[in-house]
Scaffold this motif. Structure first.
Motif, short mmCIF file in Angstrom:
data_model
loop_
_atom_site.label_atom_id
_atom_site.label_comp_id
_atom_site.label_asym_id
_atom_site.label_seq_id
_atom_site.Cartn_x
_atom_site.Cartn_y
_atom_site.Cartn_z
N TYR A 128 33.52 45.18 47.76
CA TYR A 128 32.56 44.22 47.24
C TYR A 128 32.67 44.11 45.72
N ASN A 129 32.80 45.24 45.07
CA ASN A 129 32.90 45.20 43.61
C ASN A 129 34.15 44.45 43.15
N ILE A 132 33.47 40.74 43.60
CA ILE A 132 32.55 40.28 42.56
C ILE A 132 33.28 40.18 41.22
N ILE A 152 25.78 35.52 38.63
CA ILE A 152 26.17 34.48 39.59
C ILE A 152 27.21 35.02 40.57
N VAL A 154 27.57 38.05 41.70
CA VAL A 154 26.92 38.89 42.71
C VAL A 154 26.26 38.03 43.78
N SER A 155 25.55 37.01 43.34
CA SER A 155 24.82 36.21 44.31
C SER A 155 25.71 35.28 45.11
N ASN A 157 28.69 36.12 46.03
CA ASN A 157 29.24 37.02 47.04
C ASN A 157 28.22 37.27 48.16
#
Lengths: 189, 189
Positions: A128-129, A132, A152, A154-155, A157
């Motif tokens: 995930y990182n 992002i 942005i 993060v969201s 994703n």
DNA sequence: GTCTATAGCGGGATAGAC
DNA sequence: GTCTATCCCGCTATAGAC
């Protein structure tokens, strides 16, 4: 030596695919060995720590593959909004094409193991990182302030991950297409 | 009669909780009966079709509980944006409080069974649709056009689901808080 | 209605020949 | 390095006493 690497690689790739479609708990070592053509004996030769180690390496492998794809799609459009929308359209087409046998790269295993297996959890965290970070780079390159770019990213994703779950559950690409429509709102300056 | 209902109810509630935290494949019937205090014999008396039936009823039960909570939070603020942000803050606090042993109501089981069990898949589908309907109603009540209300509702639900997965994976409430910050963008007219 | 015991299966892991 | 056979465990489901 090349045999070693080949068998190992087959096991990892097969595991990655099965984890994506079935998740960790539903994927058995027997199934992995049968599908990959490798004998069970050699599985424990290559991965002495068993299923957990194999899963971690499969997640890591998935990270590399998906990151390359993500980067290439984001690079295909100069504009940030258009690039994200292009990505969502690619995903929507995947949903329409594969429908039942589709999976989100690491969604299921991330979800399953978040509370029960630290090693796999961390591996998923890394994926995930990485995703992002890729979005973030794109947004910064497009002129967004670093902090805003990260938020942005993060969201976006999260929106993708959630929309894909809904697509799978509803067997319909509508949710991801709806998300694509709303992307300009999230990305507006 | 009341005994019958009590045992039945206990089984459903226990299953709902376990499914939320561990998912379908990791939750065993033994664990369910032990935790609920009910004997295994009576499980199959109340749910003749076994685990699948029990899971479907547990998902349905979760739907009722979560829907009531969702409605009450959304009703606590007149403004649509503030109402959604309030909800996300409640979720963020849950993440901070429970951290490891937190689960998203049906996220894991929805994900796990989307491709392998039609009955459970449909039950989960019903939950997502109910949540989306709840958001939709709120937005329409706040003056959004019906079509726009539905689109935003779908993506808000996706954003929440995705953000929560990331919270669980990262063991951090940051993603859901970031989503809260960006909610005004999604909801702007 | 409740409970125990157990069948039957598949899981992960291991030992040891080759 | 590869393969087979096997161990032990937990799972779902069932049978049958009470």
């Amino acid at each position: 030596m090349s045999t070693r690497n080949h068998t190992r690689q087959m096991l990892i790739e097969t595991t990655a695919k099965l984890l994506q479609n079935q998740g960790y708990n539903a994927t058995g070592l027997n199934q992995i060995t049968q599908l990959s053509g490798a004998p069970k004996g050699s599985l424990y030769y290559h991965f002495p720590e068993g299923k957990e180690q194999l899963a971690c390496e499969a997640v890591s492998h998935t990270k590399n593959v998906t990151l390359a794809n993500l980067r290439s799609v984001l690079d295909s459009k100069a504009d940030a909004t258009q690039a994200v929308q292009e990505l969502l359209m690619v995903l929507a087409e995947q949903v329409d094409r594969e429908n039942a046998e589709l999976g989100i790269p690491i969604g299921v295993i991330a979800h399953e193991t978040a509370g029960s297996n630290e090693n796999i959890r961390k591996a998923c965290c890394g994926v995930y990182n990485a995703w992002i970070g890729e979005f973030e780079n794109k947004f910064v390159a497009c002129g967004y302030a670093p902090e805003e770019a990260k938020e942005i990213a993060v969201s976006i994703n999260a929106l993708i991950e959630g929309s894909m779950i809904m697509c799978l559950t509803q067997r319909d690409s509508a949710p991801i297409r709806t998300a694509a429509k709303l992307v300009p709102r999230l990305l507006q300056p």
